[in-house]
Motif scaffolding. Structure first.
Motif, short mmCIF file in Angstrom:
data_model
loop_
_atom_site.label_atom_id
_atom_site.label_comp_id
_atom_site.label_asym_id
_atom_site.label_seq_id
_atom_site.Cartn_x
_atom_site.Cartn_y
_atom_site.Cartn_z
N LEU A 8 0.83 -1.21 0.00
CA LEU A 8 0.00 0.00 0.00
C LEU A 8 0.86 1.26 0.00
N LEU A 10 0.73 4.89 1.13
CA LEU A 10 -0.09 5.60 2.11
C LEU A 10 -0.61 6.95 1.62
N GLY A 14 -0.72 9.30 4.64
CA GLY A 14 -2.09 9.09 5.11
C GLY A 14 -2.81 10.39 5.40
N THR A 17 -6.55 10.16 4.38
CA THR A 17 -7.31 8.92 4.57
C THR A 17 -6.87 8.16 5.83
N TRP A 18 -6.33 8.85 6.82
CA TRP A 18 -5.70 8.17 7.95
C TRP A 18 -6.65 7.19 8.65
N ILE A 21 -7.28 4.12 6.61
CA ILE A 21 -6.12 3.22 6.59
C ILE A 21 -6.12 2.32 7.81
N TYR A 24 -8.95 -0.25 7.63
CA TYR A 24 -8.68 -1.25 6.60
C TYR A 24 -7.62 -2.26 7.05
N VAL A 241 -8.53 4.07 0.85
CA VAL A 241 -7.47 4.24 1.84
C VAL A 241 -6.31 5.07 1.29
N SER A 242 -6.35 5.40 0.00
CA SER A 242 -5.23 6.09 -0.64
C SER A 242 -5.68 6.53 -2.02
N SER A 246 -4.77 -0.95 -2.94
CA SER A 246 -3.83 -1.84 -2.25
C SER A 246 -3.86 -3.21 -2.93
#
Length: 253
Positions: A8, A10, A14, A17-18, A21, A24, A241-242, A246
């Motif tokens: 992934l 980040l 991040g 989307t911290w 993340i 997930y 998440v990013s 991923s």
């Protein structure tokens, strides 16, 4: 014994989307994670995305990790280390760093798009032992280019990766290569290692986070495995998440 591996990017540590993340990664509960764009500020009382390496050490149930800085990114008047990391349920040993572009970290400003292809890049390599077998774990974020075509710097990067992995057994390599799957570098690497997702994807980006259509036809995130490693299953995740998707691979060890 089955091992779950996640790769992934980040996305700026991040920054956008911290919470996603964390949710997930906890839900997937991987045994090994390869991460790119990992921030490593040592300051206290700053947002977790600036300390994403230390924050994930606290938040994840993975007791072993290694990190390596690629460059220091400008945030306001300060510079924050950003690099790549490996998290593992199994002890990590024998850390190695291979420079793929440049040979030392540097202070950079990632708001200057024209300078991004010159950012220092490296590969982080650690070893682990699972069921009395040694595995070579590697992650990287590769040289970036403006137009998505393969540049000379990217070709040289690909050759360095191939030269490095050629004599090693049980390689597990995950990263954001910043090089499209159709380039010679990725095809050449695929002659030495198994490209788990080969020709299966149209893009490896999360297009909900991208506004340029070219990203919808770019596959740059990969997991490569040594030819003797057995894949049980694999899938890409479109969880938000990013700006990248991923990749998840489950292997038999």
């Amino acid at each position: 014994m089955k091992i779950k591996i996640i790769n992934l990017n980040l996305w700026l540590g991040g920054q956008h989307t911290w919470d996603n993340i964390l949710e997930y990664l906890r839900h997937e509960d991987p045994d090994i994670i390869f991460l790119q764009e990992v921030n490593n500020s040592t300051k206290k009382d700053v947002p977790p995305y600036l300390t994403s390496y230390a924050s994930l050490q606290r938040e994840l149930n993975l007791p072993y990790s290694e990190y390596e800085t690629q460059f220091n990114v400008k945030y306001g008047d300060e510079y924050v280390p950003r690099g790549v990391a490996i998290f593992s349920r199994f002890p990590l040993s024998n850390k190695f760093v291979v420079w793929l572009y440049g040979n030392v970290t540097a202070d950079v400003d990632d708001s200057d798009i024209e300078s991004i292809p010159t950012f220092p890049r490296n590969l982080l390599h650690c070893q682990t032992e699972i069921n009395n077998t040694r595995y070579n774990l590697m992650t990287l974020q590769g040289v970036w280019a403006h137009d998505g075509r393969e540049t000379e710097a990217q070709k040289q990067m690909g050759q360095k990766i191939v030269d490095y992995v050629a004599d090693k057994e049980n390689v597990i390599l995950g990263g954001d290569f910043n090089v499209n799957e159709k380039t010679e570098s990725i095809k050449f690497l695929g002659k030495h290692l198994t490209n788990v997702f080969k020709s299966e994807r149209v893009t490896s980006f999360n297009m909900a986070r991208k506004n340029k259509p070219g990203y919808g036809e770019a596959v740059v995130d990969f997991i490569f495995l040594g030819p003797t490693i057995k894949v049980v299953s694999h899938y890409s995740s479109d969880k938000d998440v990013s700006d990248h998707q991923s990749q998840v691979v489950i292997i038999e060890v």
